[in-house]
Motif scaffolding. Sequence first.
Motif: not given
Length: 178
Positions: A24-30
Amino acid sequence: MIGTLLRSVRADPGRSPLARPEFRAPHTLTVTSPVFDDHGPIPRRHAGRGVGDNISPQLNWTAVPPETASLVVLLDDIDVPLPIPLTHSVALLTPDATGLAEGAFTAGTPGVRIVPTVLGKSGYTGPRPITGHGTHRYRFHVLALSRSPADSGSVKAVLAAAAGHVLARGTLTGTYRR
Protein backbone atom coordinates in the motif's frame (compact mmCIF):
# COMPACT_ATOMS: atom_id res chain seq x y z
CA MET A 1 -10.01 -25.51 -27.62
CA ILE A 2 -7.96 -25.42 -24.39
CA GLY A 3 -8.73 -21.73 -23.92
CA THR A 4 -12.45 -22.40 -24.20
CA LEU A 5 -12.24 -25.25 -21.68
CA LEU A 6 -10.32 -23.05 -19.23
CA ARG A 7 -12.41 -19.91 -19.79
CA SER A 8 -13.82 -19.92 -16.24
CA VAL A 9 -10.39 -20.52 -14.65
CA ARG A 10 -8.83 -17.16 -13.75
CA ALA A 11 -6.12 -15.99 -11.38
CA ASP A 12 -7.19 -14.35 -8.14
CA PRO A 13 -5.94 -10.72 -8.20
CA GLY A 14 -6.14 -10.76 -4.39
CA ARG A 15 -3.31 -13.31 -4.38
CA SER A 16 -0.95 -11.01 -6.25
CA PRO A 17 2.08 -10.02 -4.16
CA LEU A 18 1.12 -6.40 -4.89
CA ALA A 19 -2.22 -6.90 -3.09
CA ARG A 20 -0.46 -7.41 0.24
CA PRO A 21 -0.63 -4.60 2.84
CA GLU A 22 3.11 -3.88 2.61
CA PHE A 23 2.57 -2.63 -0.96
CA ARG A 24 0.00 0.00 0.00
CA ALA A 25 1.18 3.52 -0.66
CA PRO A 26 0.30 6.91 0.87
CA HIS A 27 0.37 8.58 -2.57
CA THR A 28 -0.96 7.76 -6.03
CA LEU A 29 0.88 7.98 -9.34
CA THR A 30 -1.14 8.65 -12.48
CA VAL A 31 -0.07 6.16 -15.19
CA THR A 32 -1.15 6.73 -18.81
CA SER A 33 -0.33 5.68 -22.34
CA PRO A 34 -1.04 7.51 -25.59
CA VAL A 35 -1.88 4.19 -27.32
CA PHE A 36 -4.62 2.84 -25.03
CA ASP A 37 -6.95 4.11 -22.33
CA ASP A 38 -7.26 2.64 -18.85
CA HIS A 39 -9.24 -0.61 -19.22
CA GLY A 40 -9.11 -0.24 -23.01
CA PRO A 41 -7.68 -2.65 -25.57
CA ILE A 42 -3.91 -2.83 -26.01
CA PRO A 43 -2.99 -2.52 -29.71
CA ARG A 44 -1.77 -5.70 -31.43
CA ARG A 45 1.63 -4.08 -32.03
CA HIS A 46 2.21 -4.37 -28.28
CA ALA A 47 1.05 -8.00 -27.99
CA GLY A 48 3.60 -10.74 -27.29
CA ARG A 49 5.72 -12.79 -29.64
CA GLY A 50 3.78 -14.78 -32.21
CA VAL A 51 0.70 -12.59 -31.66
CA GLY A 52 2.02 -9.06 -32.19
CA ASP A 53 5.33 -7.25 -32.51
CA ASN A 54 6.14 -7.51 -28.76
CA ILE A 55 7.07 -3.83 -28.59
CA SER A 56 6.37 -2.19 -25.23
CA PRO A 57 3.89 0.67 -25.33
CA GLN A 58 4.81 4.18 -24.30
CA LEU A 59 4.00 4.75 -20.63
CA ASN A 60 3.92 8.05 -18.74
CA TRP A 61 3.44 8.79 -15.05
CA THR A 62 3.15 11.82 -12.84
CA ALA A 63 3.37 12.70 -9.14
CA VAL A 64 6.57 10.83 -8.24
CA PRO A 65 7.51 11.93 -4.70
CA PRO A 66 10.82 13.87 -4.51
CA GLU A 67 12.26 11.39 -1.98
CA THR A 68 11.92 8.47 -4.42
CA ALA A 69 15.11 6.38 -4.66
CA SER A 70 13.98 3.97 -7.38
CA LEU A 71 11.02 3.16 -9.62
CA VAL A 72 9.73 -0.31 -10.44
CA VAL A 73 7.62 -0.98 -13.53
CA LEU A 74 5.83 -4.33 -13.51
CA LEU A 75 3.43 -5.90 -16.03
CA ASP A 76 1.14 -8.73 -14.91
CA ASP A 77 -1.78 -10.74 -16.31
CA ILE A 78 -4.58 -11.13 -13.78
CA ASP A 79 -6.70 -13.41 -15.96
CA VAL A 80 -4.18 -16.15 -16.64
CA PRO A 81 -5.58 -19.63 -15.76
CA LEU A 82 -3.31 -20.03 -12.73
CA PRO A 83 -3.89 -19.52 -8.99
CA ILE A 84 -2.03 -16.18 -8.95
CA PRO A 85 -1.48 -13.45 -11.56
CA LEU A 86 1.47 -14.03 -13.88
CA THR A 87 4.27 -11.45 -13.87
CA HIS A 88 5.27 -10.80 -17.48
CA SER A 89 7.93 -8.10 -17.14
CA VAL A 90 9.78 -6.10 -14.48
CA ALA A 91 12.22 -3.22 -14.74
CA LEU A 92 13.98 -0.89 -12.30
CA LEU A 93 14.30 2.73 -13.35
CA THR A 94 16.02 5.81 -12.04
CA PRO A 95 13.86 7.95 -9.75
CA ASP A 96 13.76 10.88 -12.18
CA ALA A 97 12.07 8.86 -14.96
CA THR A 98 8.65 10.19 -15.95
CA GLY A 99 7.88 7.42 -18.40
CA LEU A 100 9.13 4.83 -20.84
CA ALA A 101 9.23 5.49 -24.57
CA GLU A 102 7.75 2.92 -26.92
CA GLY A 103 10.11 -0.05 -27.08
CA ALA A 104 12.21 1.14 -24.10
CA PHE A 105 11.12 -1.62 -21.70
CA THR A 106 14.10 -3.72 -22.75
CA ALA A 107 17.68 -4.57 -21.85
CA GLY A 108 20.17 -2.01 -23.07
CA THR A 109 17.91 1.02 -22.63
CA PRO A 110 19.79 3.66 -20.59
CA GLY A 111 18.35 4.02 -17.10
CA VAL A 112 16.40 0.74 -17.34
CA ARG A 113 17.54 -2.38 -15.50
CA ILE A 114 15.59 -5.50 -16.51
CA VAL A 115 14.68 -8.08 -13.87
CA PRO A 116 14.41 -11.67 -15.16
CA THR A 117 10.97 -13.30 -15.05
CA VAL A 118 9.82 -16.81 -15.93
CA LEU A 119 8.75 -15.49 -19.35
CA GLY A 120 12.05 -14.00 -20.45
CA LYS A 121 15.10 -11.97 -19.58
CA SER A 122 15.18 -9.35 -22.31
CA GLY A 123 12.49 -7.14 -20.86
CA TYR A 124 8.99 -6.62 -22.11
CA THR A 125 6.85 -9.68 -22.77
CA GLY A 126 3.54 -8.46 -24.11
CA PRO A 127 0.02 -9.88 -23.93
CA ARG A 128 -0.40 -13.37 -25.30
CA PRO A 129 -3.47 -14.98 -23.73
CA ILE A 130 -4.53 -18.50 -24.65
CA THR A 131 -6.71 -18.45 -27.77
CA GLY A 132 -10.37 -18.70 -26.81
CA HIS A 133 -9.79 -17.93 -23.12
CA GLY A 134 -11.50 -14.56 -23.39
CA THR A 135 -10.36 -11.06 -22.57
CA HIS A 136 -7.36 -10.76 -20.26
CA ARG A 137 -6.51 -7.72 -18.15
CA TYR A 138 -2.86 -6.64 -18.14
CA ARG A 139 -1.76 -4.22 -15.43
CA PHE A 140 1.20 -1.88 -15.83
CA HIS A 141 2.18 -1.03 -12.24
CA VAL A 142 4.59 1.77 -11.37
CA LEU A 143 5.96 1.80 -7.82
CA ALA A 144 7.98 4.68 -6.36
CA LEU A 145 10.27 3.25 -3.66
CA SER A 146 12.04 4.94 -0.76
CA ARG A 147 15.08 2.72 -1.38
CA SER A 148 16.69 0.95 -4.31
CA PRO A 149 16.46 -2.84 -4.34
CA ALA A 150 20.05 -4.04 -3.79
CA ASP A 151 19.32 -7.47 -5.27
CA SER A 152 17.54 -7.23 -8.58
CA GLY A 153 18.33 -10.77 -9.72
CA SER A 154 14.73 -11.94 -9.50
CA VAL A 155 11.19 -10.66 -9.24
CA LYS A 156 10.94 -12.23 -5.79
CA ALA A 157 14.04 -10.32 -4.60
CA VAL A 158 12.78 -7.00 -5.97
CA LEU A 159 9.36 -7.45 -4.37
CA ALA A 160 10.95 -8.43 -1.04
CA ALA A 161 13.10 -5.29 -1.11
CA ALA A 162 10.13 -3.11 -2.12
CA ALA A 163 7.76 -4.39 0.57
CA GLY A 164 7.13 -1.66 3.13
CA HIS A 165 9.01 0.95 1.08
CA VAL A 166 6.36 2.04 -1.45
CA LEU A 167 5.94 5.82 -1.38
CA ALA A 168 3.50 5.97 -4.28
CA ARG A 169 2.00 3.63 -6.85
CA GLY A 170 -0.19 3.73 -9.88
CA THR A 171 -1.66 1.24 -12.32
CA LEU A 172 -2.77 1.37 -15.95
CA THR A 173 -4.84 -1.62 -17.04
CA GLY A 174 -5.15 -2.70 -20.65
CA THR A 175 -7.03 -5.61 -22.17
CA TYR A 176 -6.20 -8.16 -24.85
CA ARG A 177 -8.18 -11.00 -26.41
CA ARG A 178 -7.29 -13.73 -28.93
